[in-house]
Structures are given as C-alpha cells and as structure tokens.
Design a protein around this motif. Structure first.
Motif, PDB file in Angstrom:
ATOM      1  N   ALA A 113       0.861  -1.140  -0.061  1.00 23.09           N
ATOM      2  CA  ALA A 113      -0.232   0.074   0.126  1.00 23.09           C
ATOM      3  C   ALA A 113       0.877   1.392  -0.108  1.00 23.09           C
ATOM      4  N   LEU A 114       1.913   1.281   0.851  1.00 30.91           N
ATOM      5  CA  LEU A 114       2.837   2.266   0.823  1.00 30.91           C
ATOM      6  C   LEU A 114       3.439   2.539  -0.686  1.00 30.91           C
ATOM      7  N   MET A 115       3.906   1.410  -1.257  1.00 32.79           N
ATOM      8  CA  MET A 115       4.453   1.521  -2.558  1.00 32.79           C
ATOM      9  C   MET A 115       3.515   2.132  -3.560  1.00 32.79           C
ATOM     10  N   ALA A 116       2.256   2.005  -3.650  1.00 32.43           N
ATOM     11  CA  ALA A 116       1.103   2.268  -4.402  1.00 32.43           C
ATOM     12  C   ALA A 116       0.901   3.898  -4.179  1.00 32.43           C
ATOM     13  N   TYR A 117       1.082   4.297  -2.762  1.00 36.90           N
ATOM     14  CA  TYR A 117       0.969   5.542  -2.467  1.00 36.90           C
ATOM     15  C   TYR A 117       2.136   6.519  -3.264  1.00 36.90           C
ATOM     16  N   ASP A 118       3.292   5.782  -2.855  1.00 40.20           N
ATOM     17  CA  ASP A 118       4.343   6.620  -3.400  1.00 40.20           C
ATOM     18  C   ASP A 118       4.233   6.774  -5.024  1.00 40.20           C
ATOM     19  N   ARG A 119       3.797   5.749  -5.733  1.00 39.63           N
ATOM     20  CA  ARG A 119       3.754   6.011  -7.180  1.00 39.63           C
ATOM     21  C   ARG A 119       2.840   6.952  -7.470  1.00 39.63           C
ATOM     22  N   TYR A 120       1.702   7.089  -6.790  1.00 42.41           N
ATOM     23  CA  TYR A 120       0.562   7.691  -6.800  1.00 42.41           C
ATOM     24  C   TYR A 120       1.067   9.322  -6.802  1.00 42.41           C
ATOM     25  N   VAL A 121       1.981   9.543  -5.654  1.00 40.32           N
ATOM     26  CA  VAL A 121       2.388  10.798  -5.786  1.00 40.32           C
ATOM     27  C   VAL A 121       3.273  11.142  -6.629  1.00 40.32           C
ATOM     28  N   ALA A 122       4.247  10.233  -7.005  1.00 42.29           N
ATOM     29  CA  ALA A 122       5.443  10.502  -8.195  1.00 42.29           C
ATOM     30  C   ALA A 122       4.804  10.755  -9.537  1.00 42.29           C
ATOM     31  N   ILE A 123       3.730  10.200  -9.746  1.00 40.57           N
ATOM     32  CA  ILE A 123       3.066  10.264 -11.358  1.00 40.57           C
ATOM     33  C   ILE A 123       2.082  11.349 -11.218  1.00 40.57           C
ATOM     34  N   CYS A 124       1.126  11.317 -10.244  1.00 41.89           N
ATOM     35  CA  CYS A 124      -0.005  12.246 -10.163  1.00 41.89           C
ATOM     36  C   CYS A 124       0.303  13.880  -9.664  1.00 41.89           C
ATOM     37  N   ARG A 125       1.252  13.779  -8.626  1.00 45.49           N
ATOM     38  CA  ARG A 125       1.680  14.956  -8.185  1.00 45.49           C
ATOM     39  C   ARG A 125       3.197  15.086  -7.840  1.00 45.49           C
ATOM     40  N   PRO A 126       3.734  15.259  -9.311  1.00 46.87           N
ATOM     41  CA  PRO A 126       5.378  14.979  -9.213  1.00 46.87           C
ATOM     42  C   PRO A 126       5.896  16.429  -8.524  1.00 46.87           C
TER      43      PRO A 126
END
Length: 310
Positions: free
Chosen positions: A115-128
């Motif tokens: 779940a943390l890894m999913a949140y990390d990818r969400y922030v990296a791609i959607c809120r770079p």
C-alpha cells in the motif's frame, strides 16, 4: 467443583504425514527453495543499502518488502525442514502461536508495504511537483515504522486472545500453524476471537481496495501522457504484478482453509498451503530486480565491483 480436563500443550501437524514417501526429495527441494529466497532477497537488501543512488522511497519500501519476505519464511522453513527429518511432527502450544503470529504478521506487513508503494507511485506520477515535499526522508521512515508496527500489534492482540482460550483438540490438518485453525480447536468461541480476526481481514481488505483505487487513478492519468506511460511501465507494473502474486497466493490459501475439499490429496493440500511462502518471496524480488533498471544496475555493480587501482 473443577471440570476434569487435560491441558493440551502439544499439537500434531498432520499435513506433514502426507509427505512420508517423498520426505528426502521434499527436504532437498524445500532447502533449495529457502536458500534461493535468502539469496535473492539479501541481494536486493544489500544492494539497496550499499548503493546510495537507491536511497529513495520506492527502493526503501522494496528493501522492507524483501526483509519481510525473509521474516515470514523464517517462521516456516526451519520448522518444516526439521519435521521432514522427524517422525514426530508436533509443535508446542506456544510454538504454534508464535508461528501463527509470524506468518500472519508477515502477510499483514506485505499488504502495508505494498500500500505504501502504491501511494509512493501515486504521488510520483500524479503529483510530481509535490513529491519531494510529501515523501521526505523523515516521513518515509515514519511510514515504514507504521507499516511494521500496525500488523505486529494487530496480530499480537489476536495471538494473545487465542492463547487465553482453552483448546479441546490437538490435530491441525496443515504443515504449519495459523491462528484460525487454533481458534477452531477452542472449546468455546469468545466474542474477541470472532471480532478481532474479522477486523484484521477487513483492515487489510481495505489495503487492497486502496491499491486498486490508486492504480485505477494512475492508469487513467498515465493514458494521457506518453512520459507517464513510460513511468507506469517501468515502476508501477512490477508493483502491480507483486500485488497480484501476494493477493492471489494468500486468497488461495484463505479460501482453501475455509472451504477446501477434504477429498483432495494431501500433497495438493500441502502445495496450496505453502504457495504464499514460495511464490511471493521468490517472484517479488525477481520482478523488481529484472524490471527496475537502477536495481539491476546496482546488483551488477555490486557483483562486478573491483578494487580501485593503487
């Protein structure tokens, strides 16, 4: 007047009895599998620690995923290997609870870290633009601490509840202990024995829903940009594959424990029981090690490093 009953201090793991004819072969394969798990997970862990380029949130989470793989499998393989060389496949009541605690908490930590890894990818791609302000070093370590402490505390509560109940049976039809089967042996079911596991299942089911939601949002965002599509294929696809492997393996075992057919051969039952202790610990680091360029380059650099010439 006191009730006349004998206190059960030992359980029999009857699943191991189904391996009698092929114990030596299974022992060699299990030992080989355990060695492979240690080799590939330790390689990822050491590479992440040594290579400073990998001191980033995604790789820190991956490192913890590998550590958790070693933690969970250590709760199973040493005891299983010992049982394969023994004709008395028993485990103490406290040892059974400890093994169940390790296996359950490892599964919970898997979902927390994913779940943390999913949140990390969400922030990296959607809120770079906000990534470095959101995923600070201090916050990442707080996330990691929570990902470990929450499942440990939840499963400790569940284990303590199981330990306080009086059991009226000693036969566990598996090759390892889980709290669900220990609770089934209880003479009477308390409310806590029902509520706590139900809460734990719901809690981690919400983790899965969160990951699914975040990836649905990521896919919708990545479709609009070629650059984001490249990021998704490079960093998100391995994570999505790992999630599918973990969820399918655990769901397979969970459904079997509750609804499994008694007519299945013991060897099939054993494979179904240990699938999540073989597939995710091997496939997860392999998927990341082969797919993520920085991890792959870090491993190659570690293996091929030379001393500087004097």
């Amino acid at each position: 007047m006191k009730d006349n009953f004998s206190v059960i201090t030992m359980f029999t793991l009857s699943g191991v009895s189904g391996t009698t004819k092929y114990r030596l072969t299974i022992f060699v394969l299990a030992l080989l599998c355990y060695c492979v798990i240690w080799l590939i997970n330790v390689t990822i862990i050491v590479t992440t620690i040594i290579d400073k380029r990998l001191h980033q949130p995604m790789y820190i989470f991956l490192c913890n995923l590998c550590i958790n793989g070693l933690y969970g499998t250590t709760g199973f393989y040493p005891k299983f290997l010992k049982d394969l060389l023994s004709f008395t496949n028993v485990i103490s009541h406290s040892g059974c609870l400890l093994q169940g605690f390790v296996l359950h908490s490892s599964a919970g930590a898997d979902f927390s870290i994913l779940a943390l890894m999913a949140y990390d990818r969400y922030v990296a791609i959607c809120r770079p633009l906000a990534y470095h302000s959101v995923m600070t070093k201090q916050r990442v370590w707080v996330f990691v601490l929570i990902a470990w402490m929450v499942p440990l505390q939840l499963l400790l509560l569940s284990t303590v509840t199981s330990s306080t109940s009086r059991v009226c049976g000693s036969h566990i039809p598996k090759i390892y202990c889980v709290n669900y089967l220990v609770n089934k042996l209880a003479c009477s079911a308390s409310i806590a024995m029902i509520i706590i596991p139900a809460f734990n299942y719901t809690f981690y089911f919400c983790h899965v829903l969160f990951v699914i939601w975040s990836y649905a949002y990521l896919i919708r965002t990545c479709v609009k940009s070629q650059e984001n599509r490249g990021k998704f294929m490079q960093t998100c696809l391995p994570h999505l594959l790992c999630l599918i492997v973990v969820v399918s393996s655990l769901l397979f075992d969970l459904l079997y424990m509750r609804y499994g057919s008694k007519t299945l051969p013991q060897s099939v039952k054993n494979f179904m029981a240990i699938e999540f202790l073989i597939v995710p610990p091997i496939l997860n680091p392999l998927i990341y090690g082969l797919k993520l360029t920085q991890i792959r380059n870090g491993i190659i650099s570690l293996l091929c490093s030379k001393r500087p010439s004097t």
